[in-house]
Design a protein around this motif. Structure first.
Motif, mmCIF file in Angstrom:
data_model
loop_
_atom_site.group_PDB
_atom_site.id
_atom_site.type_symbol
_atom_site.label_atom_id
_atom_site.label_comp_id
_atom_site.label_asym_id
_atom_site.label_seq_id
_atom_site.Cartn_x
_atom_site.Cartn_y
_atom_site.Cartn_z
ATOM 1 N N SER A 128 4.144 20.846 -31.684
ATOM 2 C CA SER A 128 3.957 19.458 -32.101
ATOM 3 C C SER A 128 2.709 18.916 -31.426
ATOM 4 O O SER A 128 2.428 19.219 -30.262
ATOM 5 N N LEU A 129 1.958 18.119 -32.153
ATOM 6 C CA LEU A 129 0.729 17.530 -31.641
ATOM 7 C C LEU A 129 0.859 16.012 -31.706
ATOM 8 O O LEU A 129 1.112 15.449 -32.768
ATOM 9 N N LEU A 130 0.714 15.372 -30.559
ATOM 10 C CA LEU A 130 0.749 13.913 -30.495
ATOM 11 C C LEU A 130 -0.589 13.442 -29.930
ATOM 12 O O LEU A 130 -0.932 13.731 -28.776
ATOM 13 N N ASN A 131 -1.357 12.756 -30.780
ATOM 14 C CA ASN A 131 -2.687 12.277 -30.414
ATOM 15 C C ASN A 131 -2.635 10.750 -30.429
ATOM 16 O O ASN A 131 -2.407 10.138 -31.471
ATOM 17 N N ARG A 132 -2.823 10.103 -29.239
ATOM 18 C CA ARG A 132 -2.597 8.668 -29.178
ATOM 19 C C ARG A 132 -3.538 7.989 -28.182
ATOM 20 O O ARG A 132 -4.054 8.621 -27.245
ATOM 21 N N ASP A 133 -3.743 6.690 -28.428
ATOM 22 C CA ASP A 133 -4.439 5.814 -27.486
ATOM 23 C C ASP A 133 -3.426 4.857 -26.888
ATOM 24 O O ASP A 133 -2.594 4.285 -27.612
ATOM 25 N N VAL A 134 -3.493 4.712 -25.580
ATOM 26 C CA VAL A 134 -2.608 3.777 -24.889
ATOM 27 C C VAL A 134 -3.486 2.756 -24.170
ATOM 28 O O VAL A 134 -4.252 3.105 -23.264
ATOM 29 N N ASN A 135 -3.398 1.505 -24.598
ATOM 30 C CA ASN A 135 -4.173 0.427 -23.993
ATOM 31 C C ASN A 135 -3.220 -0.516 -23.278
ATOM 32 O O ASN A 135 -2.234 -0.988 -23.854
ATOM 33 N N SER A 136 -3.490 -0.783 -22.016
ATOM 34 C CA SER A 136 -2.607 -1.651 -21.240
ATOM 35 C C SER A 136 -3.419 -2.709 -20.505
ATOM 36 O O SER A 136 -4.547 -2.461 -20.059
ATOM 37 N N LYS A 137 -2.826 -3.883 -20.402
ATOM 38 C CA LYS A 137 -3.423 -4.994 -19.679
ATOM 39 C C LYS A 137 -2.358 -5.630 -18.794
ATOM 40 O O LYS A 137 -1.217 -5.810 -19.217
ATOM 41 N N LEU A 138 -2.770 -5.952 -17.585
ATOM 42 C CA LEU A 138 -1.853 -6.593 -16.644
ATOM 43 C C LEU A 138 -2.567 -7.770 -15.993
ATOM 44 O O LEU A 138 -3.674 -7.626 -15.485
ATOM 45 N N ASN A 139 -1.930 -8.917 -16.023
ATOM 46 C CA ASN A 139 -2.416 -10.098 -15.318
ATOM 47 C C ASN A 139 -1.302 -10.597 -14.410
ATOM 48 O O ASN A 139 -0.183 -10.850 -14.869
ATOM 49 N N ASP A 140 -1.621 -10.721 -13.126
ATOM 50 C CA ASP A 140 -0.604 -11.065 -12.144
ATOM 51 C C ASP A 140 -1.134 -12.180 -11.244
ATOM 52 O O ASP A 140 -2.251 -12.091 -10.721
ATOM 53 N N GLN A 141 -0.317 -13.231 -11.071
ATOM 54 C CA GLN A 141 -0.676 -14.332 -10.186
ATOM 55 C C GLN A 141 0.480 -14.578 -9.220
ATOM 56 O O GLN A 141 1.643 -14.590 -9.619
ATOM 57 N N GLN A 142 0.126 -14.777 -7.959
ATOM 58 C CA GLN A 142 1.140 -15.038 -6.943
ATOM 59 C C GLN A 142 0.704 -16.225 -6.091
ATOM 60 O O GLN A 142 -0.472 -16.349 -5.734
ATOM 61 N N LEU A 143 1.652 -17.096 -5.784
ATOM 62 C CA LEU A 143 1.385 -18.255 -4.928
ATOM 63 C C LEU A 143 2.484 -18.337 -3.882
ATOM 64 O O LEU A 143 3.677 -18.319 -4.203
ATOM 65 N N GLY A 144 2.080 -18.411 -2.620
ATOM 66 C CA GLY A 144 3.042 -18.507 -1.531
ATOM 67 C C GLY A 144 2.801 -19.759 -0.705
ATOM 68 O O GLY A 144 1.670 -20.246 -0.598
ATOM 69 N N PHE A 145 3.847 -20.289 -0.104
ATOM 70 C CA PHE A 145 3.733 -21.503 0.700
ATOM 71 C C PHE A 145 4.863 -21.521 1.720
ATOM 72 O O PHE A 145 5.926 -20.916 1.520
ATOM 73 N N GLY A 146 4.610 -22.194 2.812
ATOM 74 C CA GLY A 146 5.620 -22.262 3.857
ATOM 75 C C GLY A 146 5.436 -23.494 4.713
ATOM 76 O O GLY A 146 4.330 -24.016 4.860
ATOM 77 N N LEU A 147 6.532 -23.977 5.284
ATOM 78 C CA LEU A 147 6.520 -25.141 6.160
ATOM 79 C C LEU A 147 7.502 -24.889 7.294
ATOM 80 O O LEU A 147 8.659 -24.519 7.055
ATOM 81 N N ASN A 148 7.047 -25.071 8.519
ATOM 82 C CA ASN A 148 7.885 -24.831 9.691
ATOM 83 C C ASN A 148 7.730 -25.988 10.670
ATOM 84 O O ASN A 148 6.617 -26.489 10.883
ATOM 85 N N TYR A 149 8.850 -26.377 11.264
ATOM 86 C CA TYR A 149 8.823 -27.458 12.250
ATOM 87 C C TYR A 149 9.607 -27.017 13.482
ATOM 88 O O TYR A 149 10.748 -26.551 13.382
ATOM 89 N N SER A 150 8.973 -27.181 14.643
ATOM 90 C CA SER A 150 9.578 -26.791 15.909
ATOM 91 C C SER A 150 9.821 -28.036 16.752
ATOM 92 O O SER A 150 8.890 -28.819 17.006
ATOM 93 N N VAL A 151 11.066 -28.238 17.158
ATOM 94 C CA VAL A 151 11.450 -29.396 17.967
ATOM 95 C C VAL A 151 11.635 -28.939 19.406
ATOM 96 O O VAL A 151 12.503 -28.098 19.697
ATOM 97 N N GLY A 152 10.826 -29.463 20.302
ATOM 98 C CA GLY A 152 10.964 -29.129 21.712
ATOM 99 C C GLY A 152 12.206 -29.771 22.302
ATOM 100 O O GLY A 152 12.415 -30.982 22.170
#
Length: 786
Positions: free
Chosen positions: A438-462
């Motif tokens: 068997s012969l399988l002749n193919r084109d595979v086109n892929s696209k990936l777009n990835d966005q990440q956003l991180g955030f943090g808040l910390n409070y220290s009470v003496g």
């Protein structure tokens, strides 16, 4: 004298440190008010304290040979009873000192909380020695031929000089280039990050950082190298590097060129790098870096493997050739600002990579499987990216409370164009007559777009000060979150073998959007004193993944919540004896591909199907360390670590017969329990005649269990490794002799059998990846290369 004469009973406390915030012992602190003077020496952690003070105005002087002197005036407020001074950081003196006669014997090694310090004066340094030669003498350190440094089981990942970032911060880049003669002390620091050093809240898993403290006036210079090489097979290459160093001002440039004929064709490499860092103000530094590289290499490979399985023998002969071309470009920008009350750290990185790969392969398979695969593959890929991070922290006026915020982002995309031509030939296992191809002749086109956003808040009470006036305790609250969004499109176009017309195959194409939202809440109690550091916490982690298939109009949601305690303990049991205990729980969410229920049939011999019902994996890790050092240099270092994972995500490999009685592989993902690892390390060092001779004994011992699935059946691969070493060091006037005797045993076993370093792995068909275990393949059969 300062005696409490009325109702006043004021106290003064503080700490003397170097530029890395490591306490300095034995430093003279002088308190002056008018004609009256008192002096004392700091303790082992650099702390000092004056009590029963009746005056309101005074000055402090700090004096030490080789360090810049300090002097400042202070005034008590009307109602102030206890003045807690900011840490006094002493810098290396910028002027060369006249000859100083040292009468006291140097202490070779000191164990402190989070820091191990080696005094170079107690070791032998020969002319021409570099820092790597020096590190090899230190108990507890290992330096291999590639200049990788390990302490116990942990690698050394960061480098600083006099507490400041040093060029690339890569340890192996510079320990072979810096001369040992400029070094005064070497410090191995458990680094929790710059933000933790500012706030004093140290939680989580630290990394090992190497800090080189130079002798006075030796924090600058120019160094580099130029080298060339040549040989048979058209091999020629060259390398040039220059580094300009003046304390905080650091500039470097390097170029590396190599070309050779590897037998399959010519391979070429070119890499260029530029870096610069400098002070931008009294408390600020900034820098940038740029790297670019190109590579071009041809390859030709042949491999034969034989697998022994209860179903029968399976032999694969693989021959492939082709070439790889690629280029990469990265740029880095950073800014740091820190004083006693404010901290800022900013970093931005960008990159662009491009690759072009061409390959052909012939895979012949016979035994329980009799078939051939002829593959032609070409791939062009581009991947731009940019990411950044920001950390801010501010202390209150009384220095008790701390507010911190963090933010990060990343934007990544990739575009891949792949042409795959696969010719599969099926044979009769008995007569080896060709039944069908068997012969399988193919084109595979892929696209990936990835966005990440991180955030943090910390409070220290003496919190209220404990009885130990030099101690600090706080209650800390933290929230961290991250939002991610990605779009993944894969389009497969198949060519008709007769007319060469094309058509899009939906079963081999996918398109889906994924949104993830991860949150964590943490509360912990933190205590720091001269003799102890505690951090006890409780963490809640919530993870949500929403995966929407645009073709099937289906949405899969995966939610999980995990709870875990955490604690860090470091305590000085006695002078030179430190005990530390750490526990951490962590989660690992399944990837998008592992959750995607659509079949990935880009490789028809290895179909991959995701599982939307996967659970989040949760790991427990516990570490215990004990360090002891005598003033003579004798030392003992012992450590043990254990980890176990619940709901580990593993491959479930299934072999299924096709219509011609051959086999194909289907990989699914499942959760499994039973994975654990236990390891220990130990080291004893005995110096003789002030380190003119020394003897060391060290070792590592580890056990592990790797649970896997094969044809829906659970089995385990057990591992055992043992390493023992006896080393001796003999130093003469101009020669140093190092001797070393070592042996190691590594044994990975299948359940119920003894196969030495072999274990379990699924049968490989074509190019199929297998699980790994302790750096080796884990097999359900004996596999050997012929």
């Amino acid at each position: 004298m300062f005696v409490s004469s009325a109702q006043t009973n004021r106290r003064i406390s503080g700490r003397i440190t170097d530029t890395t915030d490591v306490g300095l012992p034995g430093i003279k602190v002088i308190l002056v008010a008018g004609k009256d003077t008192l002096s004392l020496l700091t303790d082992d952690n650099g702390n000092f304290r004056y009590s029963n003070i009746s005056i309101t105005q005074f000055s402090l002087q700090v004096i030490d040979a080789g360090l810049e002197n300090f002097k400042s005036n202070y005034t008590f407020s009307e109602k102030e009873k206890h003045m807690r001074l900011d840490a006094i950081r002493l810098k290396i003196s910028a002027q060369m000192l006249k000859e100083v006669v040292v009468r006291a014997k140097p202490v070779p090694i000191r164990f402190m909380q989070d820091t191990v310090e080696y005094d170079v004066r107690a070791f032998r340094v020969q002319d021409g020695d570099n820092v790597a030669d020096l590190l090899k003498q230190f108990p507890g350190m290992e330096v291999n031929e590639g200049y990788d440094v390990k302490v116990g089981d942990q690698p050394m990942t960061k480098l600083r000089v006099n507490g400041k970032d040093f060029f690339t911060n890569n340890v192996k880049d510079f320990i072979a280039r810096l001369p040992a003669g400029i070094v005064s002390k070497i410090q191995v620091i458990d680094d929790f990050g710059d933000l933790a050093n500012f706030t004093g809240i140290k939680a989580g898993e630290p990394v090992k950082m190497l800090n080189i403290v130079t002798k006075p006036g030796r924090n600058k210079g120019a160094f580099g190298n130029i080298s060339g090489s040549g040989g048979t097979n058209d091999m020629i290459g060259g390398n040039a590097q220059v580094n300009l160093w003046n304390d905080s001002r650091q500039s470097s440039a390097n170029i590396n060129v190599n070309t050779a004929n590897n037998g399959a064709g010519r391979s070429q490499q070119l890499n260029i790098g530029l870096n610069h860092r400098d002070k931008l103000g009294p408390n600020s530094t900034g820098g940038f870096g740029y790297n670019t590289g190109q590579n071009n290499a041809a390859f030709n490979r042949e491999q034969v493997t034989e697998s022994l399985n209860p179903q029968g023998n399976f032999i694969t002969k693989n021959k492939s050739d082709g070439y790889n071309k690629g280029s990469n470009n990265t740029i880095r920008l950073n800014l740091n600002h820190s004083n006693d009350k404010f901290f800022l750290q900013l970093g931005i990185n960008g990159g662009y990579n491009k690759s072009n790969n061409q390959s052909t392969s012939l895979i012949r398979q016979y035994g329980i499987i009799r078939q051939d695969l002829n593959n032609d593959n070409s791939l062009v890929s581009t991947s731009p990216s940019v990411n950044g991070n920001l950390s801010l922290s501010k202390k209150s006026k009384n220095l008790k409370d701390v507010l911190s915020a963090t933010a990060s982002f990343s934007l990544n995309s990739s575009s891949n164009g792949q042409h795959i031509k696969t010719n599969t030939l099926y044979y009769n296992k008995d007569t080896e007559a060709l039944l069908k191809d068997s012969l399988l002749n193919r084109d595979v086109n892929s696209k990936l777009n990835d966005q990440q956003l991180g955030f943090g808040l910390n409070y220290s009470v003496g919190l209220k000060k404990p009885k130990d006036t030099l101690a600090r305790q706080s209650l800390n609250f933290g929230y961290n979150g991250s939002i991610g969004s990605s779009k993944n499109d894969v389009t497969t176009v198949v060519f008709d073998n007769v007319s060469n017309k094309t058509s899009v195959i939906d079963s081999l194409s996918t398109s889906f959007n994924t949104v993830s939202f991860n949150q964590s809440l943490a509360m912990n109690y933190n205590y720091n004193s001269r003799k102890a550091r505690y951090n006890l916490g409780f963490n809640v982690n919530a993870n949500m993944i929403n995966n929407h298939d645009l073709k099937l109009k289906q949405t899969n949601v995966n939610n999980a919540i995990n709870y875990s305690p955490s604690f860090n303990l470091s305590r000085t049991l006695a002078l030179g004896k430190i005990l530390s205990v750490n526990y951490q729980g962590s989660t690992r969410s399944p990837t998008i591909n592992q959750l995607q229920p659509v079949k990935n049939a880009q490789s028809l011999q290895n179909i991959v199907v995701g599982n939307p019902d996967l659970k989040v994996a949760f790991s427990h890790s516990l570490g215990v360390n004990f360090n002891y050092a005598h003033k003579s240099g004798r030392s003992l270092q012992v450590g043990a670590n254990a980890s176990v994972t619940q709901n580990e995500i593993v491959d479930d490999v299934i072999l299924l017969p096709d219509t011609l009685n051959s086999l194909k592989q289907i990989t699914r993902y499942e959760n499994i329990n039973g994975n654990y690892q236990v390891s220990s390390n130990y080291q004893v060092h005995v110096p003789i005649k002030q380190n003119k001779y020394s003897l060391s004994y060290m070792g590592r011992l580890g056990f592990s269990n790797r649970a896997i699935l094969f044809n829906h059946n659970k089995t385990s691969g057990k591992g055992f490794n043992l390493y023992q070493q006896v080393a001796g060091n003999l130093t003469f006037k101009k020669v140093t002799v190092n001797t070393q005797f070592s042996y190691s045993i590594t044994n990975n076993n299948s359940s119920g059998s003894r196969l030495g370093s072999f274990g379990y792995q699924p049968i490989g068909i074509g190019q199929i990846s297998a699980p790994t275990f302790l750096g080796q393949q884990v097999l359900p059969h004996l596999c050997r290369v012929i």
